[in-house]
Design an enzyme around this catalytic site. Structure first.
Site, PDB file in Angstrom:
ATOM      1  N   GLU A  33      -1.528-140.807 -51.440  1.00 20.74           N
ATOM      2  CA  GLU A  33      -1.906-141.157 -50.065  1.00 20.74           C
ATOM      3  C   GLU A  33      -3.382-140.826 -49.848  1.00 20.74           C
ATOM      4  OE1 GLU A  33       0.439-139.527 -46.909  1.00 20.74           O
ATOM      5  OE2 GLU A  33       2.305-139.821 -48.007  1.00 20.74           O
ATOM      6  N   GLU A  46       5.452-134.356 -49.301  1.00 20.02           N
ATOM      7  CA  GLU A  46       4.786-133.245 -48.600  1.00 20.02           C
ATOM      8  C   GLU A  46       5.752-132.114 -48.276  1.00 20.02           C
ATOM      9  OE1 GLU A  46       3.006-135.273 -45.261  1.00 20.02           O
ATOM     10  OE2 GLU A  46       1.193-135.665 -46.419  1.00 20.02           O
TER      11      GLU A  46
END
Ligand code: BGP
Length: 490
Positions: free
Chosen positions: A386, A191
């Site tokens: 995820e 991220e």
């Protein structure tokens, strides 16, 4: 359309992160990491939707004075450090083809700036990868999942210092060389876009360490260093492991306009564009004009070294991975609108969607929309690394855990994924659900925000037997993998 199922070789599995699952925070020569200094936030109003955890120097220094694990949950995690053998055997019992994990930088270089690696740390991951190999599970390894040695944050001011690029590449060289026969799928930065929302977590940046500087400019300077480091990590990987595939990883924030008012549509577009620009840099190998225009308008100047642009251009990533949990609404004027939480971000509540117990809005169609968005933008293979539902699971007297809500969440998101593949033409490599074994939450640091197919008997303060218990979703997901998704349509 024949029997609906995913392509052959689809990489089904689950995901973890060293700092949230391992524990053993001082074992095997491991150094203190940034997450080891993150105090629990149970006493905060968690409905304040993921208040951006702007860490403060005083709290970090205070954390370094204590060995307390009760209030620093990432220090104990789920004790994977001592349970990895049984955990991987359980994941194998589910038929996992892929296990996403990270290598804790501070296990390999305890302070981050050493010349030589910590052999005991390397040996730990030798054992983990041997267990993966024994069970035919393909590791998907994140090089940097919020786990920087705290020494680099304090001594060098984190990723702001160009020397940290070299320290990181030393770490990358060591792990690629050491694990070249164990790991072929790699991710550089988890991220990468989230550095703007939690600069200490992602890059070891503490605002007080930059007195008189524009902190936003500091963050973008650190971001530049991660762009260069990511490109050179791709280079090292490809040179050391010829058939390796290296991906970038973004927080897929999907925002809908709250109304069809053009201003709301533009706002949603602006927010999503503001996160894509980081994966753009890693996929297209250059700064998008959007970001350069933003810098110009905000008076932000990035210091580059000669050759940086060429490096970024020459070593783009092979695939795009991302996290997706929920969607948000955007509005030009949010007056009177209710806020909604989510994975590191905040938006307005969508009246058409339900929310999880943590206020994250459940939107499987949003995953299909996100897949199409990303595939049309990049035309490179995608990987969902995820996706999952954090919930307050209950371990019953008889050792069972009923989690029908998690089965419903995953069922709906897997169906959406298959639509994206079969109807929208998306090239999807695999799917690793987040938190396949209960572990410490990133945002709240709670164990009670559970995502796993395996329940870990450990409470928010680290008390418990750490025994694992199969939830109802364990068997459900085993069947999904076994039938390559087709059982959902029986
Ligand atoms: C993402 C992180 C993961 C995971 C996930 C779930 O930002 O990459 O590490 O934690 O968030 O969020 P949380 O754990 O806060 O529920």
């Amino acid at each position: 359309m024949g029997r609906r199922q995913f392509p052959e070789g689809f990489l089904w599995g689950g995901a973890s992160a060293a700092n949230q699952i391992e524990g053993g925070w001082k074992e095997g020569g491991k150094g203190i990491s940034v997450p080891d200094t993150m105090r629990q936030r149970f006493d905060e109003d968690l409905k304040d939707y993921n208040v951006q955890n702007r860490a403060v120097l005083a709290d970090v220094l205070k954390a370094l004075e204590t060995d307390d694990e009760e209030n620093y949950p990432k220090r104990h995690g789920s004790d994977f450090y001592h349970h990895y053998e049984e955990d991987l055997a359980e994941l194998a019992a589910m038929g996992f083809r892929c296990f996403r994990m990270s290598i804790a930088w501070s296990r390999i270089f305890p302070k981050g700036d050493e010349e030589e690696p910590n052999e005991e740390g390397l040996k730990f991951y030798d054992r983990v990868f041997a267990a993966c190999k024994k069970h035919g599970i393909e590791p998907l390894v994140t090089m940097s999942h919020y786990e920087m040695p705290v020494h680099l944050a304090l001594q060098y001011r984190g990723w702001y210092d160009r020397r940290v690029v070299d320290f990181f590449l030393r770490f990358v060289k060591v792990i690629c060389e050491r694990y070249k026969n164990d790991v072929k799928y790699w991710i550089t930065f988890n991220e990468i876009d989230s550095m703007l929302r939690h600069p200490y977590t992602s890059a070891g940046l503490l605002e007080e360490c930059f007195p008189g500087q524009n902190f936003e400019e500091v963050i973008f300077q650190a971001m530049h260093h991660q762009f260069v480091a990511s490109a050179l990590a791709v280079k090292i990987c490809h040179e050391t492991i010829p058939d390796s595939k290296v991906g970038c990883m973004l927080t897929k924030l999907t925002y809908y306009p709250y109304t069809c008012k053009p201003e709301d549509v533009r706002k949603a577009q602006e927010i999503m564009r503001s996160t894509y620009c980081y994966s753009d840099a890693q996929v297209f190998g250059e700064y998008p004009r959007y970001l350069l225009t933003y810098f110009k308008n905000k008076g932000i100047t990035i210091r580059k070294e000669p050759g940086d642009d060429e490096i970024m251009k020459k070593y783009p990533v092979d695939f795009i991975s991302f996290s997706y949990y929920n969607s948000y609404c955007a509005a030009e004027d949010g007056t009177g609108l209710e806020k909604s939480g989510g994975n590191t971000a905040v938006g307005y509540r969508n009246p058409y969607l339900k929310s999880s117990e943590w206020g994250w809005q459940i939107d499987p169609m949003g995953l299909r929309i996100s897949l199409v968005d990303l595939y049309d933008r990049y035309r490179r293979p995608l990987f969902i690394v995820e996706n999952g539902l954090g919930a307050k699971d209950v371990l019953k007297e008889d050792g069972t855990v009923d989690d029908p809500y998690r089965i419903a969440y995953l069922d709906a998101h897997i169906r959406a994924m298959l639509d994206a593949v079969e109807l929208d033409g998306v090239d999807l490599m695999g799917y690793t659900t987040w938190g396949c074994i209960d572990m410490v939450s990133e945002s709240t640091r709670q164990m009670s925000k559970r995502y796993g197919f395996l329940y870990v008997d450990c409470d928010d303060y680290g008390h418990g037997t750490y025994k694992r218990y199969r939830k109802k979703s364990f068997d459900w997901y085993r069947k999904v993998i076994e039938t390559n998704g087709s059982c959902l349509f029986d």
